[in-house]
Design a protein around this motif. Structure first.
Motif, PDB file in Angstrom:
ATOM      1  N   ASN A   1       6.497   9.914  -6.196  1.00  0.00           N
ATOM      2  CA  ASN A   1       5.014   9.016  -7.020  1.00  0.00           C
ATOM      3  C   ASN A   1       3.389   8.862  -6.443  1.00  0.00           C
ATOM      4  OD1 ASN A   1       6.939   8.828  -9.116  1.00  0.00           O
ATOM      5  ND2 ASN A   1       7.519   7.164  -8.615  1.00  0.00           N
ATOM      6  N   LEU A   2       3.725   9.544  -5.917  1.00  0.00           N
ATOM      7  CA  LEU A   2       1.834   9.993  -5.119  1.00  0.00           C
ATOM      8  C   LEU A   2       1.007  10.390  -5.819  1.00  0.00           C
ATOM      9  CD1 LEU A   2       2.507  11.457  -1.332  1.00  0.00           C
ATOM     10  CD2 LEU A   2       2.702   8.768  -2.322  1.00  0.00           C
ATOM     11  N   PHE A   3      -0.139  10.045  -5.963  1.00  0.00           N
ATOM     12  CA  PHE A   3      -1.376  10.428  -6.626  1.00  0.00           C
ATOM     13  C   PHE A   3      -1.281  11.828  -6.304  1.00  0.00           C
ATOM     14  CE2 PHE A   3      -1.771   6.085  -7.742  1.00  0.00           C
ATOM     15  CZ  PHE A   3      -1.532   5.762  -8.684  1.00  0.00           C
ATOM     16  N   PRO A   4      -1.109  12.919  -7.526  1.00  0.00           N
ATOM     17  CA  PRO A   4      -1.538  14.603  -6.168  1.00  0.00           C
ATOM     18  C   PRO A   4      -3.071  14.814  -6.075  1.00  0.00           C
ATOM     19  CG  PRO A   4      -1.126  14.411  -9.069  1.00  0.00           C
ATOM     20  CD  PRO A   4      -1.261  13.305  -8.277  1.00  0.00           C
ATOM     21  N   HIS A   5      -3.932  14.082  -7.249  1.00  0.00           N
ATOM     22  CA  HIS A   5      -5.141  15.133  -6.819  1.00  0.00           C
ATOM     23  C   HIS A   5      -5.956  13.235  -6.080  1.00  0.00           C
ATOM     24  CE1 HIS A   5      -5.180  11.029  -9.256  1.00  0.00           C
ATOM     25  NE2 HIS A   5      -6.651  10.941  -8.664  1.00  0.00           N
ATOM     26  N   LYS A   6      -5.312  13.060  -5.050  1.00  0.00           N
ATOM     27  CA  LYS A   6      -5.925  12.131  -4.035  1.00  0.00           C
ATOM     28  C   LYS A   6      -5.021  12.333  -2.619  1.00  0.00           C
ATOM     29  CE  LYS A   6      -7.075   7.767  -6.973  1.00  0.00           C
ATOM     30  NZ  LYS A   6      -8.057   7.243  -6.828  1.00  0.00           N
ATOM     31  N   THR A   7      -5.875  12.285  -1.578  1.00  0.00           N
ATOM     32  CA  THR A   7      -5.459  12.625   0.019  1.00  0.00           C
ATOM     33  C   THR A   7      -4.471  11.176  -0.001  1.00  0.00           C
ATOM     34  OG1 THR A   7      -7.232  11.122   1.123  1.00  0.00           O
ATOM     35  CG2 THR A   7      -7.115  13.997   0.576  1.00  0.00           C
ATOM     36  N   ALA A   8      -3.558  11.285   1.534  1.00  0.00           N
ATOM     37  CA  ALA A   8      -2.284  10.376   2.164  1.00  0.00           C
ATOM     38  C   ALA A   8      -3.471   9.779   2.466  1.00  0.00           C
ATOM     39  CB  ALA A   8      -2.111  11.242   2.918  1.00  0.00           C
ATOM     40  N   LEU A   9      -4.348   9.702   2.484  1.00  0.00           N
ATOM     41  CA  LEU A   9      -4.915   8.231   3.339  1.00  0.00           C
ATOM     42  C   LEU A   9      -5.633   7.591   1.118  1.00  0.00           C
ATOM     43  CD1 LEU A   9      -7.056   6.658   5.026  1.00  0.00           C
ATOM     44  CD2 LEU A   9      -8.339   8.027   5.299  1.00  0.00           C
ATOM     45  N   GLN A  10      -5.901   8.511   0.829  1.00  0.00           N
ATOM     46  CA  GLN A  10      -6.221   7.688  -0.469  1.00  0.00           C
ATOM     47  C   GLN A  10      -5.674   6.822  -1.614  1.00  0.00           C
ATOM     48  OE1 GLN A  10      -8.485  11.079  -1.893  1.00  0.00           O
ATOM     49  NE2 GLN A  10     -10.124  10.653  -1.851  1.00  0.00           N
ATOM     50  N   ASN A  11      -4.342   7.710  -0.961  1.00  0.00           N
ATOM     51  CA  ASN A  11      -2.817   7.046  -2.236  1.00  0.00           C
ATOM     52  C   ASN A  11      -2.893   5.705  -1.534  1.00  0.00           C
ATOM     53  OD1 ASN A  11      -1.105   8.347  -3.289  1.00  0.00           O
ATOM     54  ND2 ASN A  11      -1.891  10.178  -3.016  1.00  0.00           N
ATOM     55  N   VAL A  12      -2.607   5.712   0.013  1.00  0.00           N
ATOM     56  CA  VAL A  12      -2.220   4.416   0.249  1.00  0.00           C
ATOM     57  C   VAL A  12      -3.531   3.162   0.893  1.00  0.00           C
ATOM     58  CG1 VAL A  12      -1.797   3.300   2.774  1.00  0.00           C
ATOM     59  CG2 VAL A  12      -0.807   6.054   2.659  1.00  0.00           C
ATOM     60  N   ILE A  13      -5.008   3.906   0.407  1.00  0.00           N
ATOM     61  CA  ILE A  13      -5.870   2.589   0.244  1.00  0.00           C
ATOM     62  C   ILE A  13      -5.687   2.383  -1.275  1.00  0.00           C
ATOM     63  CG2 ILE A  13      -7.331   3.024   1.965  1.00  0.00           C
ATOM     64  CD1 ILE A  13      -9.220   4.272   0.322  1.00  0.00           C
ATOM     65  N   GLU A  14      -5.512   3.127  -2.673  1.00  0.00           N
ATOM     66  CA  GLU A  14      -5.576   2.719  -3.627  1.00  0.00           C
ATOM     67  C   GLU A  14      -4.931   1.231  -3.871  1.00  0.00           C
ATOM     68  OE1 GLU A  14      -6.348   3.563  -7.834  1.00  0.00           O
ATOM     69  OE2 GLU A  14      -6.526   4.190  -5.917  1.00  0.00           O
ATOM     70  N   ALA A  15      -3.903   1.135  -3.749  1.00  0.00           N
ATOM     71  CA  ALA A  15      -3.894  -0.810  -4.356  1.00  0.00           C
ATOM     72  C   ALA A  15      -4.371  -1.815  -3.716  1.00  0.00           C
ATOM     73  CB  ALA A  15      -2.302  -0.852  -4.065  1.00  0.00           C
ATOM     74  N   PRO A  16      -4.964  -1.319  -2.054  1.00  0.00           N
ATOM     75  CA  PRO A  16      -5.672  -3.290  -1.564  1.00  0.00           C
ATOM     76  C   PRO A  16      -6.811  -2.439  -2.433  1.00  0.00           C
ATOM     77  CG  PRO A  16      -4.225  -1.512  -0.254  1.00  0.00           C
ATOM     78  CD  PRO A  16      -3.749  -0.614  -1.674  1.00  0.00           C
ATOM     79  N   THR A  17      -7.478  -1.835  -2.724  1.00  0.00           N
ATOM     80  CA  THR A  17      -8.906  -1.993  -3.287  1.00  0.00           C
ATOM     81  C   THR A  17      -8.731  -2.417  -4.527  1.00  0.00           C
ATOM     82  OG1 THR A  17      -8.586   0.389  -3.440  1.00  0.00           O
ATOM     83  CG2 THR A  17      -9.994  -0.240  -1.277  1.00  0.00           C
ATOM     84  N   GLN A  18      -8.113  -1.945  -4.914  1.00  0.00           N
ATOM     85  CA  GLN A  18      -7.996  -2.019  -6.753  1.00  0.00           C
ATOM     86  C   GLN A  18      -7.366  -3.100  -7.046  1.00  0.00           C
ATOM     87  OE1 GLN A  18      -9.677  -0.015  -8.912  1.00  0.00           O
ATOM     88  NE2 GLN A  18      -9.753   1.035  -7.069  1.00  0.00           N
ATOM     89  N   VAL A  19      -6.060  -3.947  -6.300  1.00  0.00           N
ATOM     90  CA  VAL A  19      -5.310  -4.666  -6.496  1.00  0.00           C
ATOM     91  C   VAL A  19      -6.004  -6.189  -6.260  1.00  0.00           C
ATOM     92  CG1 VAL A  19      -3.258  -5.476  -7.207  1.00  0.00           C
ATOM     93  CG2 VAL A  19      -3.102  -3.476  -7.429  1.00  0.00           C
ATOM     94  N   LYS A  20      -5.858  -5.905  -4.578  1.00  0.00           N
ATOM     95  CA  LYS A  20      -6.579  -6.226  -3.146  1.00  0.00           C
ATOM     96  C   LYS A  20      -7.677  -6.427  -3.830  1.00  0.00           C
ATOM     97  CE  LYS A  20      -2.271  -8.177  -0.321  1.00  0.00           C
ATOM     98  NZ  LYS A  20      -2.008  -8.420   0.342  1.00  0.00           N
ATOM     99  N   ARG A  21      -8.690  -6.285  -4.502  1.00  0.00           N
ATOM    100  CA  ARG A  21     -10.063  -6.123  -3.809  1.00  0.00           C
ATOM    101  C   ARG A  21     -10.769  -6.310  -2.511  1.00  0.00           C
ATOM    102  NH1 ARG A  21     -10.858  -3.933  -9.148  1.00  0.00           N
ATOM    103  NH2 ARG A  21     -10.511  -5.098 -10.660  1.00  0.00           N
TER     104      ARG A  21
END
Length: 270
Positions: free
Chosen positions: A117-137
């Protein structure tokens, strides 16, 4: 006058009771007329690795989804760190939490699925930082620093800028583990994390999970990897037909199962 020294010694000898991090009490789950979970009781202590095995359709994955609020309970209660999951209790009556409250609870529970369930259009790094930046701000800089540490921990520091399509299944699953850990959960749930992998890729994922267990992470792992259960598990639960058939020390159950259904299952998978 009481002997204070004697009293202190007696108190020191008393076993310390550790309150469970997870308490599952009488959980039932229906899908229409299909009774999937039939009164599940389970506890998991902090730092414990609880492994669940059983045949397909026994309710294992549904139980994990109930813990992580991906399914609602039909009856029973689940507590994680003393918080009643999905509800608040007022005068003995349960009231549904709102979407924001559920999202807050879910932050504390990481989950790794069979499919990555990784975002196919995002790199490994971008997948990992997605939730902390969007949810935890979190700031992107702080999230990136943590993400790079996590990718190094799962052995993928050299793949940070690769897209999922450029990674093997085992590498994608390790990115998924790093992504779940990025939210700094108190509890990690693994739903058959190696079942979709080619056999030669399973070992790398299990090694990451073993290291995570050594670090003290509380884990509930649904798996068919009996070797992992024997080596890493603190408790082993065998489920069948929506009930807990047998539970206890993994080494003892695997070597000498007490229930005939456990014996039958282990004879097929070992």
């Amino acid at each position: 006058m009481p002997d204070a020294t004697h009293t202190s010694a007696e108190q020191a000898a008393q076993p310390v009771t550790v309150k469970p991090l997870v308490e599952i009490q009488g959980v039932h789950k229906f899908f229409g007329d299909h009774h999937v979970l039939k009164g599940i009781d389970m506890t998991v202590k902090p730092g414990e690795v609880s492994v669940i095995i059983g045949p397909s359709g026994s309710g294992k994955s549904t139980l994990l989804r109930c813990i992580n609020l991906l399914e609602t309970l039909s009856a029973g209660r689940i507590y994680v760190h003393n918080d009643l999951i999905g509800y608040r209790e007022v005068n003995g009556k349960l009231h549904d939490l709102n979407t924001k409250q559920i999202a807050t609870q879910r932050r504390e529970i990481g989950m790794v699925f069979q499919r990555f369930n990784l975002f196919p259009h995002k790199t490994a790094l971008q997948n990992v930082i997605e939730a902390p930046t969007q949810v935890k701000r979190q700031s992107k800089a702080a999230a990136k620093l943590k993400a790079l540490e996590l990718l190094e921990m799962v052995g993928l520091s050299d793949r940070a800028n690769f897209y999922p399509s450029q990674l093997s299944g085992g590498q994608q699953q390790r990115v998924a583990i790093a992504r779940a850990l990025a939210m700094e959960p108190e509890l990690m749930l693994f739903d058959e994390p190696t079942s979709a992998l080619d056999p030669e890729l399973v070992g790398d994922v299990l090694e990451v999970m073993k290291n995570l267990a050594k670090s003290g992470m509380t884990m509930i792992v649904v798996t068919h990897e009996i070797g992992f259960a024997r080596e890493v598990g603190d408790t082993l639960t065998f489920m069948d037909g929506g009930v807990v058939v047998e539970s206890g020390n993994p080494r003892e159950i695997i070597a000498n199962p007490q229930h005939h259904r456990t014996k039958e299952f282990l004879s097929r998978v070992l």
